[in-house]
Design a protein around this motif. Structure first.
Motif, PDB file in Angstrom:
ATOM      1  N   ARG A 147       3.050 -12.388   9.367  1.00 43.17           N
ATOM      2  CA  ARG A 147       2.898 -13.443   8.351  1.00 43.17           C
ATOM      3  C   ARG A 147       2.611 -12.874   6.971  1.00 43.17           C
ATOM      4  NH1 ARG A 147      -0.405 -17.098  11.710  1.00 43.17           N
ATOM      5  NH2 ARG A 147       1.071 -18.181  13.000  1.00 43.17           N
ATOM      6  N   ASP A 148       1.928 -11.755   6.928  1.00 48.89           N
ATOM      7  CA  ASP A 148       1.526 -11.183   5.632  1.00 48.89           C
ATOM      8  C   ASP A 148       2.664 -10.282   5.126  1.00 48.89           C
ATOM      9  OD1 ASP A 148       0.326  -9.976   3.484  1.00 48.89           O
ATOM     10  OD2 ASP A 148      -1.593  -9.599   4.503  1.00 48.89           O
ATOM     11  N   ARG A 149       3.657 -10.916   4.481  1.00 48.16           N
ATOM     12  CA  ARG A 149       4.859 -10.178   4.063  1.00 48.16           C
ATOM     13  C   ARG A 149       4.504  -9.117   3.015  1.00 48.16           C
ATOM     14  NH1 ARG A 149       8.664 -11.875   7.538  1.00 48.16           N
ATOM     15  NH2 ARG A 149      10.408 -11.608   6.099  1.00 48.16           N
TER      16      ARG A 149
END
Ligand SMILES: Cc1cc2nc3c(=O)[nH]c(=O)nc-3n(C[C@H](O)[C@H](O)[C@H](O)COP(=O)(O)OP(=O)(O)OC[C@H]3O[C@@H](n4cnc5c(N)ncnc54)[C@H](O)[C@@H]3O)c2cc1C
Length: 535
Positions: A147-149
């Motif tokens: 999720r944490d691109r």
């Protein structure tokens, strides 16, 4: 009652495993044999002095802060700067530039070996660059990578290329620090002063990375145990069934039950063992197992572990001193690595000690030769001195100072002394000799200002934690065989055992160990257990 996840051992690893399993919404129990959680990481209060019984400061290692962040926990850390001292000279380590001061300090004591010192400093500098890579980013295990691109593309992927290049170099330096120093210098004093502070056979990379670790240390306000109390608060809030003073004494791997000292039987779906691994295999009655394959696996692993020893242990002296903190601040920072004699130990603590013990192998260890050994040992060893009040002014009564003085110490010698019946005399002698070593050139007049003192030794550590040989970082580095995973790229495998639904974590699971690796393996074990439970 059947717990989804049952954790044995309430130290750094067990608390972490319980925290992550509970965070996933599972029913979790945590069994601890002592009345307090925290394992080796404890802080005690005596007459207004707060003493850290375990580690003196915490290195982040790209693990501690991201883990707290992921769990939504906040801890008030203060800096924990380090000093290094030899005889009457002390330098402060506050940046990478301090390496130059360290070099000058060594050259003052070993002028004939200046070239060797430069070679050693060049190696430390190179290792610092590798450490920048190894611990340079928040460990991905504690990030939501998918999720944490920004983290994935901006941090992790570019880092992976550097990590692959670095890890090969690190693995090539897995040999013992003593051999590395033999290659770098013939100067016995120099070798001792750099090497004697480490566990025997410490992997060279791990040892020589310590200058980086010094710059990474931080201290939780209130004492190092504040970190464990924070995790304890988390697991209790999340409904973990915490059972203290409940050592687990038996495990039935087929019924998937454990039995505590009171004879109560507890059922688990996944078990995470975060205590000494010899205890785990001793708790299993192989004769009662039906599956022959499992009997073979359990017996083989038990026999393998019984042939291995725990790491060096530590002797710690806790001093309440009627002297103002400013007096100590004038000498060093609140975390000092100090060698009272530039000649160092030489082989006194290795072959010297071995021959002392062998000479008296048949019979009680006599007082006088041991005291003679101790006098030289304490005059020449390297001490880790921690002064909590210099990090947090609330940790001592006004105008007074608590000192924690420790050094690596042999478990076998301590046990033999206790068997010989003069343990109290031994600890008093050690305390006097350690105080004298500091009073000599560092803190003149110290001996007359000590108002109270107490001590922990390898045998008290063993009794408190159940750790074989009073070990503080798991398995001995210099044993014939290392029964734990020791390569970072294989760390995920460190939590596996041959027993179905039983995982392991903590200092006995991965080597070299310490609090950050206890956290990392605790999380890895919880992840595996959750996977084992399915959705
Ligand atoms: C003086 C000192 C200095 C240190 N310095 C550093 C440092 O600078 N940096 C660093 O990273 N690390 C340091 N360490 C090491 C670090 O503290 C340990 O490696 C780490 O805390 C290990 O955590 P753990 O959870 O694996 O094991 P432990 O802390 O040993 O916890 C195991 C727990 O299991 C419990 N237990 C045992 N048997 C059973 C049973 N049968 N049933 C139930 N419970 C059981 C024990 O009581 C204990 O609470 C230091 C340690 C000491 C003592």
């Amino acid at each position: 009652m059947t717990y989804d996840v049952l954790v044995v051992g309430g130290g750094a690893a067990g608390l972490t495993a319980a925290a992550y399993a509970a965070r996933a919404g599972r029913s979790v129990a945590l069994f601890e044999q002592q009345e307090r959680l925290g394992g080796l990481v404890q802080s005690v209060e005596r007459e207004g002095f707060v003493f850290d019984m375990g580690l003196r400061a915490i290195e982040n290692a790209g693990i501690v802060l991201p883990m707290l962040d992921e769990l939504g926990l906040q801890l008030d850390f203060v800096r924990s700067p380090v000093s290094i001292g030899i005889e009457d000279q002390v330098i402060r380590v506050d940046s990478e530039a301090s390496l130059e001061d360290y070099r000058d300090l060594l050259v003052r004591f070993y002028p004939d070996s200046a070239t060797d010192v430069d070679r050693i400093m060049a190696l430390i500098t190179r290792i610092m660059r590798d450490m920048d890579v190894l611990y340079g980013i928040d460990n991905p295990l504690f990030k939501d990578v998918l999720r944490d691109r920004a983290y994935l593309f901006g941090t992790l992927l570019p880092w992976l290329f550097r990590f692959v290049a670095t890890i090969g170099r690190i693995n090539r330096m897995a040999g013992p620090v003593e051999a590395l120093l033999d290659d770098l210098t013939d100067d016995g004093g120099l070798k001792s002063i750099i090497g004697q502070h480490f566990f025997k056979g410490t992997p060279a990379f791990f040892a020589m990375s310590y200058f980086s670790v010094y710059l990474d240390y931080r201290y939780p306000r209130g004492g190092t145990a504040a970190l464990m109390q924070l995790l304890e608060g988390f697991v209790r809030e999340r409904g973990v069934d915490v059972r203290v003073e409940r050592p687990i004494v038996a495990l039935d791997p087929e019924a998937r039950t454990v039995t505590d000292r009171n004879g109560e039987v507890w059922r688990y779906r996944q078990l995470i063992w975060c205590a000494d691994l010899k205890t785990l295999y001793r708790a299993i009655d192989a004769a009662a197992i039906a599956d022959p394959g499992l009997v073979r696996a359990v017996t083989a692993r038990r026999d393998e572990l019984e042939g291995c020893s725990g790491s060096d242990s530590v002797l710690s002296l806790f001093l309440s001193v009627d002297e103002a903190p400013e007096v100590f601040r004038a000498v060093s920072e609140g975390h000092l690595f100090y060698s009272p004699d530039a000649r160092g130990l030489g082989d006194l603590h290795t072959s010297g000690l071995a021959s002392l013990l062998e000479r008296h192998v048949d019979g009680a260890l006599p007082v006088e030769p041991v005291k003679a050994f101790l006098d030289v040992f304490f005059a020449r060893t390297t001490y880790e001195v921690s002064i909590p009040v210099l990090k947090d002014p609330a940790l001592a009564p006004a105008g007074k100072t608590g000192l924690i003085v420790s050094c690596l110490f042999d478990y076998g010698l301590t046990r033999r002394v206790r068997e010989a019946g003069w343990y109290a005399e031994f600890t008093a002698h050690c305390a006097d000799a350690m105080t004298a070593a500091l009073a000599g050139r560092l803190y003149p007049g110290l001996s007359g200002k000590v108002v109270a003192r107490f001590m922990t030794t390898p045998v008290t550590l063993e009794a408190r934690t159940g750790n074989s040989d009073g070990a503080i970082v798991g398995w001995a580095f210099d044993g014939a065989h290392m029964p734990a995973v020791r390569q970072m790229q294989r760390v995920a495998r460190s939590v596996l055992t041959p027993i179905p639904a039983v995982l392991q974590a903590g200092q006995w699971a991965y080597s070299p160990a310490g609090v950050p690796m206890a956290f990392l393996t605790g999380k890895l074990a919880a992840d595996r257990a959750l996977k084992g439970l399915g959705r």
